[in-house]
Design an enzyme around this catalytic site. Sequence first.
Site, PDB file in Angstrom:
ATOM      1  N   LEU A  98       8.124   0.482   5.551  1.00 15.76           N
ATOM      2  CA  LEU A  98       7.226  -0.097   6.552  1.00 15.76           C
ATOM      3  C   LEU A  98       6.557   0.992   7.378  1.00 15.76           C
ATOM      4  O   LEU A  98       7.180   1.992   7.722  1.00 15.76           O
ATOM      5  CB  LEU A  98       8.002  -0.988   7.524  1.00 15.76           C
ATOM      6  CG  LEU A  98       8.564  -2.307   7.026  1.00 15.76           C
ATOM      7  CD1 LEU A  98       9.177  -3.075   8.191  1.00 15.76           C
ATOM      8  CD2 LEU A  98       7.484  -3.142   6.354  1.00 15.76           C
ATOM      9  N   ALA A  99       5.289   0.799   7.680  1.00 11.53           N
ATOM     10  CA  ALA A  99       4.609   1.631   8.679  1.00 11.53           C
ATOM     11  C   ALA A  99       3.828   0.663   9.539  1.00 11.53           C
ATOM     12  O   ALA A  99       2.925  -0.016   9.053  1.00 11.53           O
ATOM     13  CB  ALA A  99       3.683   2.627   8.011  1.00 11.53           C
ATOM     14  N   LEU A 139       0.305  12.531   2.848  1.00 13.86           N
ATOM     15  CA  LEU A 139      -0.739  11.955   2.000  1.00 13.86           C
ATOM     16  C   LEU A 139      -1.659  11.070   2.820  1.00 13.86           C
ATOM     17  O   LEU A 139      -1.268  10.573   3.873  1.00 13.86           O
ATOM     18  CB  LEU A 139      -0.084  11.108   0.911  1.00 13.86           C
ATOM     19  CG  LEU A 139       0.380  11.919  -0.291  1.00 13.86           C
ATOM     20  CD1 LEU A 139       1.239  11.085  -1.199  1.00 13.86           C
ATOM     21  CD2 LEU A 139      -0.826  12.440  -1.069  1.00 13.86           C
ATOM     22  N   THR A 183      -2.886   7.872   3.783  1.00  6.69           N
ATOM     23  CA  THR A 183      -2.603   6.435   3.708  1.00  6.69           C
ATOM     24  C   THR A 183      -3.143   5.832   5.002  1.00  6.69           C
ATOM     25  O   THR A 183      -3.573   6.558   5.903  1.00  6.69           O
ATOM     26  CB  THR A 183      -1.086   6.120   3.622  1.00  6.69           C
ATOM     27  OG1 THR A 183      -0.467   6.540   4.837  1.00  6.69           O
ATOM     28  CG2 THR A 183      -0.418   6.794   2.443  1.00  6.69           C
ATOM     29  N   THR A 219       0.860  -1.198   0.000  1.00  8.54           N
ATOM     30  CA  THR A 219       0.000   0.000   0.000  1.00  8.54           C
ATOM     31  C   THR A 219       0.893   1.244   0.000  1.00  8.54           C
ATOM     32  O   THR A 219       2.118   1.146   0.124  1.00  8.54           O
ATOM     33  CB  THR A 219      -0.907   0.058   1.258  1.00  8.54           C
ATOM     34  OG1 THR A 219      -0.073  -0.032   2.419  1.00  8.54           O
ATOM     35  CG2 THR A 219      -1.935  -1.059   1.291  1.00  8.54           C
ATOM     36  N   TYR A 277       4.053  15.526  15.552  1.00 10.73           N
ATOM     37  CA  TYR A 277       4.761  14.687  14.587  1.00 10.73           C
ATOM     38  C   TYR A 277       6.275  14.782  14.749  1.00 10.73           C
ATOM     39  O   TYR A 277       6.885  13.978  15.440  1.00 10.73           O
ATOM     40  CB  TYR A 277       4.329  14.969  13.127  1.00 10.73           C
ATOM     41  CG  TYR A 277       4.785  13.834  12.237  1.00 10.73           C
ATOM     42  CD1 TYR A 277       3.960  12.762  11.943  1.00 10.73           C
ATOM     43  CD2 TYR A 277       6.110  13.776  11.796  1.00 10.73           C
ATOM     44  CE1 TYR A 277       4.427  11.667  11.216  1.00 10.73           C
ATOM     45  CE2 TYR A 277       6.592  12.693  11.070  1.00 10.73           C
ATOM     46  CZ  TYR A 277       5.745  11.643  10.783  1.00 10.73           C
ATOM     47  OH  TYR A 277       6.220  10.568  10.081  1.00 10.73           O
ATOM     48  N   TYR A 337       9.212  11.830   7.069  1.00 14.69           N
ATOM     49  CA  TYR A 337       8.303  12.977   6.940  1.00 14.69           C
ATOM     50  C   TYR A 337       8.759  14.081   7.887  1.00 14.69           C
ATOM     51  O   TYR A 337       9.299  13.795   8.965  1.00 14.69           O
ATOM     52  CB  TYR A 337       6.856  12.558   7.261  1.00 14.69           C
ATOM     53  CG  TYR A 337       5.880  13.691   7.102  1.00 14.69           C
ATOM     54  CD1 TYR A 337       5.659  14.251   5.845  1.00 14.69           C
ATOM     55  CD2 TYR A 337       5.207  14.231   8.198  1.00 14.69           C
ATOM     56  CE1 TYR A 337       4.791  15.330   5.688  1.00 14.69           C
ATOM     57  CE2 TYR A 337       4.330  15.297   8.046  1.00 14.69           C
ATOM     58  CZ  TYR A 337       4.131  15.838   6.789  1.00 14.69           C
ATOM     59  OH  TYR A 337       3.279  16.907   6.636  1.00 14.69           O
ATOM     60  N   ASP A 361       5.721 -11.101   8.597  1.00 14.98           N
ATOM     61  CA  ASP A 361       6.289 -10.040   9.436  1.00 14.98           C
ATOM     62  C   ASP A 361       7.741  -9.731   9.045  1.00 14.98           C
ATOM     63  O   ASP A 361       8.653 -10.497   9.357  1.00 14.98           O
ATOM     64  CB  ASP A 361       6.212 -10.476  10.906  1.00 14.98           C
ATOM     65  CG  ASP A 361       6.744  -9.419  11.839  1.00 14.98           C
ATOM     66  OD1 ASP A 361       7.078  -8.307  11.363  1.00 14.98           O
ATOM     67  OD2 ASP A 361       6.834  -9.697  13.051  1.00 14.98           O
TER      68      ASP A 361
END
Length: 396
Positions: free
Chosen positions: A138-139, A272, A274, A50, A234, A224, A110
């Site tokens: 990865l998130a 964005l 997601t 994704t 953030y 980010y 994983d």
Amino acid sequence: MIIEPRTRGFICLTAHPTGCEQNVIDQIEYVKSKGAINGAKKVLVIGSSTGFGLASRISSAFGSDAATIGVFFDKPSSPGRTGSAGYYNTAAFEKHAHKAGLYAKSINGDAFSNEIKRKTMDMIKEDLGQVDLVIYSLASPVRTHPETGVRYKSVLKPIGGVFSNKTVDFHTGNVTEISINPAEGDDIPNTVAVMGGEDWKMWIDALKSENLLSEGATTVAYSYIGPKLTEAVYRKGTIGAAKDDLEATAFTISDDLKSIGGKAYVSVNKALVTQASSAIPVIPLYISLLYKIMKAKGIHEGCIEQIQRLYSERLFNGEEMLLDDNGRIRIDDWEMREDVQAEVAKLWENASTENLSEIGDLKGYSDDFFNLFGFKVDGVDYDADVNEMVEIQSEN
Ligand code: NAD
């Protein structure tokens, strides 16, 4: 079956296979329309199903005719229950990659575990010999450490003090004030353990130790920064501490890769919608204002536009890499433009439940959210019966 969205807060429990496939097709068509990229030919994408990872896989495959191996963690479909969007995206990606004559195999499991690293390395060894690009995208909210077995949970909290600001429920458009308590106990190291650079380095160390990285191989992880408005929650919050760690790790990995002429980069990407970002408080309000301004200026991009530009104008443009003072690639350059940020900050001051649908792009946010799961995608007939049972070709 007829599949409808079933949302719970910032997650959607269902996904639509035809809609997910259409999203993948649209991204493929976009990359093809921009022309060939003289990029890497054997690519490993970690977090490939994704968001930015999927866009990276598509950009490599359909921009550079690359063979790709994708690692992701998603729920397969079962009778009467839809798979997760990343599962359907991967099935669609492979289907279209194979149709185009491209090598594409995927590993669902994983990525933090030794087992999945082993499986991936065996696949590279057997099928590709080596890889020349590793994208780390990865998130995840959790990570079980492969050596100690400790399960770390990441949190999205400010550091040092309570953060209060506006946020929006993007389903209802309700703008409210929220207060988030600061990190306590092990919140910071736990978040760094999940989203920092340790696992990225483990992957690269493992690949290098078995000679699976080609001469001059490159690895890229995504980060980010964002504006002052979201800084406390953030970049100066727990997740920012993890990003600091990830960015510092790029230098360590670059040192390790010197012997093979390789290099590690961090690319700072644009905000964005997601699955990862919709979970972060305050960000949805920022994004809906940002979208409005960037669309009005004709500089809005989604994941695929971002990564296609990252590849064609930064990573593979044949010129010396353009980096900021901290050694990072900046593909968030349009988001961070002074005029864009000044206008977002001005709108932010007045944003309310009453005016958000007018001054912000709440619809754009909401549509993008549903699109993530294959819903509200143009050209898809949602009244048509659809088979929820979809298979990923390389898994059979
Ligand atoms: P996403 O949620 O769309 O994708 C995450 C991917 O990681 C998926 O493919 C998922 O299957 C995979 N994954 C999660 N846990 C896994 C595990 N344990 N093993 C294997 N795969 C696993 O997220 P995204 O927004 O594309 O984020 C990717 C990266 O980009 C992150 O580092 C994020 O911080 C960064 N980023 C995001 C934004 C944004 O606004 N969304 C902006 C800049 C940078």
